[in-house]
Design an enzyme around this catalytic site. Structure first.
Site, PDB file in Angstrom:
ATOM      1  N   LYS A  80      80.803  42.935  55.878  1.00 43.63           N
ATOM      2  CA  LYS A  80      80.618  43.231  54.447  1.00 43.63           C
ATOM      3  C   LYS A  80      81.281  44.559  54.095  1.00 43.63           C
ATOM      4  O   LYS A  80      81.189  45.534  54.868  1.00 43.63           O
ATOM      5  CB  LYS A  80      79.124  43.287  54.133  1.00 43.63           C
ATOM      6  CG  LYS A  80      78.786  43.484  52.666  1.00 43.63           C
ATOM      7  CD  LYS A  80      77.281  43.507  52.448  1.00 43.63           C
ATOM      8  CE  LYS A  80      76.912  43.634  50.987  1.00 43.63           C
ATOM      9  NZ  LYS A  80      75.449  43.678  50.780  1.00 43.63           N
ATOM     10  N   SER A 155      73.659  40.282  47.495  1.00 48.83           N
ATOM     11  CA  SER A 155      74.983  40.825  47.274  1.00 48.83           C
ATOM     12  C   SER A 155      75.973  40.529  48.403  1.00 48.83           C
ATOM     13  O   SER A 155      77.177  40.707  48.203  1.00 48.83           O
ATOM     14  CB  SER A 155      74.874  42.345  47.102  1.00 48.83           C
ATOM     15  OG  SER A 155      74.387  42.943  48.293  1.00 48.83           O
ATOM     16  N   SER A 179      69.582  40.803  49.918  1.00 54.19           N
ATOM     17  CA  SER A 179      71.022  40.514  49.938  1.00 54.19           C
ATOM     18  C   SER A 179      71.566  39.846  51.190  1.00 54.19           C
ATOM     19  O   SER A 179      72.736  39.474  51.205  1.00 54.19           O
ATOM     20  CB  SER A 179      71.806  41.798  49.691  1.00 54.19           C
ATOM     21  OG  SER A 179      71.796  42.079  48.324  1.00 54.19           O
TER      22      SER A 179
HETATM   23  N1  GLN Z   1      69.618  41.716  44.315  1.00 57.62           N
HETATM   24  C1  GLN Z   1      68.957  42.944  44.645  1.00 57.62           C
HETATM   25  C2  GLN Z   1      69.580  44.060  43.842  1.00 57.62           C
HETATM   26  O1  GLN Z   1      70.368  43.778  43.035  1.00 57.62           O
HETATM   27  C3  GLN Z   1      69.049  43.203  46.114  1.00 57.62           C
HETATM   28  C4  GLN Z   1      70.370  43.717  46.512  1.00 57.62           C
HETATM   29  C5  GLN Z   1      70.450  44.008  47.967  1.00 57.62           C
HETATM   30  O2  GLN Z   1      69.607  43.577  48.753  1.00 57.62           O
HETATM   31  N2  GLN Z   1      71.458  44.789  48.325  1.00 57.62           N
HETATM   32  O3  GLN Z   1      69.276  45.194  44.022  1.00 57.62           O
END
Ligand code: GLN
Length: 481
Positions: A80, A155, A179
């Site tokens: 990532k 994400s 994410s």
């Molecule tokens: N969707 C969540 C956010 O927008 C979690 C994101 C993540 O785990 N990096 O913060």
């Protein structure tokens, strides 16, 4: 040669050892697949063929010598783009880091390569890992390989899509509020968030430091276990990384699950849940009972406050972590006549809308006069959420829930409504706030053929137990790929 989508850690090792394929040929095959599919999926943002082939040749020399191969020998991996890679541009999905080349590797990357993995490239993600659909990337959305008009989740959408499409065998993601698990569920592959402190974050570009974790995606639970065995363990470069001993997660997979007590929290089956998701998850729970597990209905009473708590803690920490992007030290700089103007323009043009929203929310929550009412209060509720879990784990061994209330939604469907997007994490932010390990494993598909994920949460540092149940379920259900 078998289709690349079928490769696993074990089959790569067998094929290399039997000299059915060389690591170089395997690397060729993955780059060919990426060339074919990536223009549509947009899962990879950058490829690093030189580094990949150098590593492949090292593995091929080891095979030729008849040396014993390391755990992930020849396994193609994707990283990532919030995880630092020396010499390879690392953008965090943001314009503000569009030309940023880290001078060092993250520990997680070093460990994968030391274990013989072949680094193929960097994967797309929501900007600074903020999002649930991968539509917040400055480099365009990722498409779900199962249904390309839909999101892969976020994400870590690029990492999940890469593994699901057979463009990597293992990928690293990060999980702050869901994410890793949520895109794993939406793309139909196993995805593990380790305990907070289990895997070093040295070289991870911070979003919310009290929540961020690195973890693996794989096609099978066994691959995820092999990756964790390599990734986990103390690191002199990360003081938040625990000294807790690392078991051989692969060896632990085969222990029996009979007699395990599984808690089903009633708060995770409420309104807003897609009926097809409910049905698949309820079926999965029945299958777990057939494996000899005891099902116990439990309550985690503070669940309702989790989204609000998460979005206060995460935005507060993000506003502080992202203060470093000022156009002076890293990446993008907008020209301007004065220093203040340069800061304003750099940040104004460099950050996307969602990141700006979070910086403003977080700055507000931390400001004098509001700190006690918001940030401090959120920290207290966070403790209550953690206590709910601690109490539940006195009664049960693991907790089983859906991973996401909905399957993959259509691109663009939720982008105009941030609150609706935040609700995609309703079942994952709790485990994040409590620091627990959790996995999402595939548990079937909706009538439209969209994957559904089952989440298994365990007590701190009990990844082996989480993986064991996930593995038993994968075998019994036949949903492994
Ligand atoms: N969707 C969540 C956010 O927008 C979690 C994101 C993540 O785990 N990096 O913060």
């Amino acid at each position: 040669m078998s289709a690349p989508t079928a490769w696993t850690v074990e089959s790569v090792r067998r094929a290399l050892t039997a000299k059915q394929i060389s690591a170089r040929e395997l690397t060729d095959e993955f780059f060919r697949r990426i060339g074919e599919r990536n223009p549509e999926l947009n899962a990879y943002l950058a490829l690093c063929p030189e580094r990949a082939y150098a590593q492949a040749d090292r593995i091929d020399r080891q095979v030729a010598r008849g040396a014993s191969l390391p755990l992930l020998a020849g396994v193609p991996v994707a990283i990532k783009d919030v995880i630092s890679t020396a010499g390879i541009v690392t953008t965090c999905g943001s314009r503000i880091l569009q030309n940023y080349i880290p001078p060092y590797d993250a520990t997680a990357v070093t460990r994968l390569e030391q274990a013989g993995a072949i680094l193929l490239g960097k994967t797309n993600c929501d900007e600074f890992a903020m999002g649930s659909s991968n539509e917040n990337s400055a480099y365009g959305p990722v498409r779900n390989p199962i249904a390309p008009d839909r999101v892969p989740g976020g994400s870590s959408g690029g990492s999940a899509a890469a593994v699901a499409a057979g463009l990597a065998v293992i990928a690293l993601g990060t999980d702050t509020g869901g994410s890793i698990r949520q895109p794993g569920a939406l793309c139909g592959i196993p995805a593990l968030m380790p305990t907070y402190g289990r895997v070093s974050r040295y070289g991870l570009i911070a979003f919310a430091s009290s929540l961020d974790r690195i973890g693996p995606f794989g096609r099978t639970v066994a691959d995820v276990a092999a990756a964790l065995t390599v990734l986990a363990g103390e690191d002199a470069n990360d003081s938040t990384c625990a000294r807790t001993p690392v078991p051989d997660y692969t060896a632990e997979l085969h222990k029996p699950v009979q007699g395990m007590r599984l808690g089903i929290p009633k708060e995770y089956f409420g309104a807003g849940m897609d009926p097809a998701v409910r049905q698949r998850v309820e079926q999965a729970i029945q299958q777990l009972a057939q494996l000899g597990c005891t099902i116990e209905h439990i309550s985690l009473p503070h669940t309702d406050y989790a989204i609000a708590t998460y979005y206060l803690v995460a935005t507060a920490e993000a506003s502080s972590n992202l203060a470093r992007y000022d156009g002076v030290r890293f990446g993008f700089r907008a020209p301007a006549a004065s220093l203040a103007e340069m800061y304003r323009r750099t940040r104004g043009q460099g950050f996307g809308q969602e990141v700006k929203r979070r910086i403003m929310l977080g700055t507000y929550a931390l400001s004098a006069g509001y700190y006690e009412a918001y940030y401090l209060r959120a920290q207290k509720v966070r403790s209550l959420i953690a206590r709910d879990f601690a109490e539940a784990f006195r009664q049960v061994d693991l907790i089983v829930t859906p991973t996401s209330p909905v399957p993959a939604f259509r691109l663009g469907e939720r982008t105009s409504d941030p609150l609706q997007m935040y609700l995609a994490d309703i079942y994952t932010v709790t485990g994040s706030l409590a620091g627990l390990p959790g996995i999402s494993v595939p548990c079937g598909t909706t009538p439209e053929g969209l994957p559904v994920g089952l989440q298994i949460l365990g007590p701190h540092f009990e990844e082996a137990r989480v993986l064991r149940l996930a593995h038993a379920f994968e075998r019994a259900s036949g949903f492994s790929s």
